[in-house]
Design an enzyme around this catalytic site. Sequence first.
Site, PDB file in Angstrom:
ATOM      1  N   GLY A   1      34.820  -5.674  73.041  1.00 49.87           N
ATOM      2  CA  GLY A   1      36.068  -3.797  73.217  1.00 49.87           C
ATOM      3  C   GLY A   1      36.842  -4.027  73.945  1.00 49.87           C
ATOM      4  CB  THR A   2      36.223  -3.529  77.410  1.00 47.80           C
ATOM      5  OG1 THR A   2      35.680  -2.822  77.757  1.00 47.80           O
ATOM      6  CG2 THR A   2      36.990  -3.746  78.755  1.00 47.80           C
TER       7      THR A   2
ATOM      8  CD  GLN B   1      29.487   3.276  71.209  1.00 48.21           C
ATOM      9  OE1 GLN B   1      28.298   3.879  69.812  1.00 48.21           O
ATOM     10  NE2 GLN B   1      29.496   2.679  71.528  1.00 48.21           N
TER      11      GLN B   1
ATOM     12  N   GLY C   1      31.374  -7.164  68.460  1.00 47.90           N
ATOM     13  CA  GLY C   1      30.520  -7.810  67.462  1.00 47.90           C
ATOM     14  C   GLY C   1      28.541  -7.315  68.558  1.00 47.90           C
TER      15      GLY C   1
ATOM     16  CB  THR D   1      39.319 -21.846  73.865  1.00 43.20           C
ATOM     17  OG1 THR D   1      39.425 -22.981  75.169  1.00 43.20           O
ATOM     18  CG2 THR D   1      38.930 -22.851  72.997  1.00 43.20           C
TER      19      THR D   1
ATOM     20  CB  CYS E   1      29.170   2.822  85.282  1.00 41.26           C
ATOM     21  SG  CYS E   1      28.588   2.926  87.143  1.00 41.26           S
TER      22      CYS E   1
END
Lengths: 362, 372
Positions: free
Chosen positions: A51-52, A162, A179, A216, A305
């Site tokens: 996600g980041t 989320q 995922g 890849t 964090c």
Amino acid sequence: MLAVLHGAGGGNPSAGHEPGRQARGVVEDARERIAAALDRSPHEVVLTSGGTEADQLAVVGTVRAAVEEGRGRHVVCSTVEHPAVRDAVGWLADEGVAEVTWVGPDGLAPIDPGAVTAALRTETVLVAVTGADGEVGVLQRSHELADVCRARGVALHSDVVQRVATVAPPATGSLAVSGHKLGTPVGIGAAVLPRDVAVAPVVPGPGQERGLRSGTQPTALSLALATALELAVAEREEHAARCRDLTGLLAAALDDLDGVRPTIAAEAPHRLASHLHLQLDGVDGEALATALDQAGVAAATGTACATGSAAASPALAAYGVDADAVLRCSVGRETTAEEVEVAADRITDVVSTLRARGGGFL
Amino acid sequence: MTTDAARTGTERVLVALSGGVDSAVAAALLVDAGHDVTGVHLRLADTDPQVLGQGCCGLDDAQDARRTAQVLGIPFHVWDLRDVFRREVREPFAADYAAGATPNPCVTCNERVKVGAVLRRATALGHDALATGHHARIEVGDDGRSVLRRAADRAKDQSYVLHVHGPDELARLRTPVGDLTKAEVRDLAAERGLRVATKPDSHDICFIPDGDTAGHLADELPAAPGEVVDLDGTVLGEHEGVWRFTVGQRRGLGLQHHEPRFVVDLDPDEQRVVVGPRAALATRWIEVGPVVWQAEAAQVAGQAVHVQVRAHGRPRRGRITPTGDGTARVEVDEPFHGVAVGQRCVVYDDRDDVVLAGGRITAAERPLLPTV
């Protein structure tokens, strides 16, 4: 997926030989299934490490492309974003690439689409408002925001990491999904990047994914994301109802404990079904997290964090949450009602014991 | 007496893992002894992750602490103590310098943060004791009272910075490496495959990793220019703030003088730095307060003791006399040179081994200073 790990996925998906073509076939099959689950075109799906990275690509890539094309440099961003979005936007501002208008919620409610509209300028190139934050668990009015942005011709980015398991993402604009929130191993996500919005690569390289994302493709993980997303979408309503029941059960079980209250009422329509955010008086948040871990309850006090500590949260500040301690409880596909009851009992015990010993304040 | 290593059993011990080798081995020894051990890393200051060698506050240290806990198989937490550390250590540190004193921030940190606040929270969480990697020995005497002794490795001894903890706190504090030499600590770490085995020792004040105290204070305090004067009041030069100086300092005065000049006194009210010859620093008596008594004051008063005024300074023979209101007067047979207000004075027994008392220095003899 095992077959892919053992055989068909052994080749490099970008190679021109037979094993490579086989692997690429798996990746492209996954891409089509991911796109179908999100009701988008396969050409919009860019596989990432999670996600980041998907947020980075959508936010930084979209703004940089707009700046390079001279279309403008103004960004509207919510104050309740995941750090992946908030810090990316903050970085663009710090570097002088973008000018940012931050839009916050009015208390413990979704951000008013009218406030976003009011912040738009002719040179606005991106609006970033999360689909739902994973901390307090406020569901944002993403579909309305998508309508506003489409009408004004401005790109919208929705981090739906989320949200996607329980509520449909908006039909337009860019998306970020992860995922492992849906049950895959950690290390796969996707950015959905509409073809009508220019995006520049963020990390230089050969650009295996649409010339935007280099590296890849992870064949087996791509397949895992497709399977997990398909399942999540197919069972979304049933899963959401179950989550709502379980988090409601938790809220009810903790109702007798003084000085503990849900930040968003269990029955509120804008509460993310999988999340129950609690505010607690009379205990220190960090001490509570330690005590709960010792009692075998895996709860979080904030977003994790880099160092693993629960730092003060800008999103909580934006919602005006100010309590001695906060607790972020979430349920998933595997969670049972019995586990929720055990967790409630242990939270009650831990909070009572900690309070009796002074609360663990520093 | 009972030593730490012999305290086997099933105490619930919280060990403060700094990311260094000493606390890592302390945790290992407690695990070996059969205790229920939990590791915690204390985040004390904001440090730049790109800067190397930051004592106990850097990102590498947090990672090393976490890895230690993993290798030892114990639960691990990071506690964010930045606000407490700023309030209790960093701000008083700057305020002390501004007032012409020379604080010891490590003592303050132990008193208010590492042992003070953390021990309080550990107790609230149901832990029986807090363990650290300090090189000092805490033992239980025949009367049940906890006693603080110098470390087995005298060169690494840290009993000085633990003197602020009275018997009640000492009873809940464990320092398992106090019985070991530093070389033994490193060997034990290597045997267990702990990657901190060869990690260099930290020396500087953790929140001033480059060692430039004046430079750090310049960011915290406003400039307060004044005069540098000789003992007779002759103006020899100017300065930017008394907080740039410490009593006993010789270098960095920027003076042209026919004989060496030392800082003898700091007057924050007049913003004056007084310099003089080394003889003006000779101190035979010191006033201390508040005093933490490890032993009964009445039994110690007037007895032959050893007196130490710096973390690694050479002790002098002397005597301590209670002077009421929690204060005491300490006299030494051979003078110290460069005793500053704010430093800690720790009194050891006649064998220079067991800590008897200690406290903050509030005044010290200045033989040639006319204004005293």
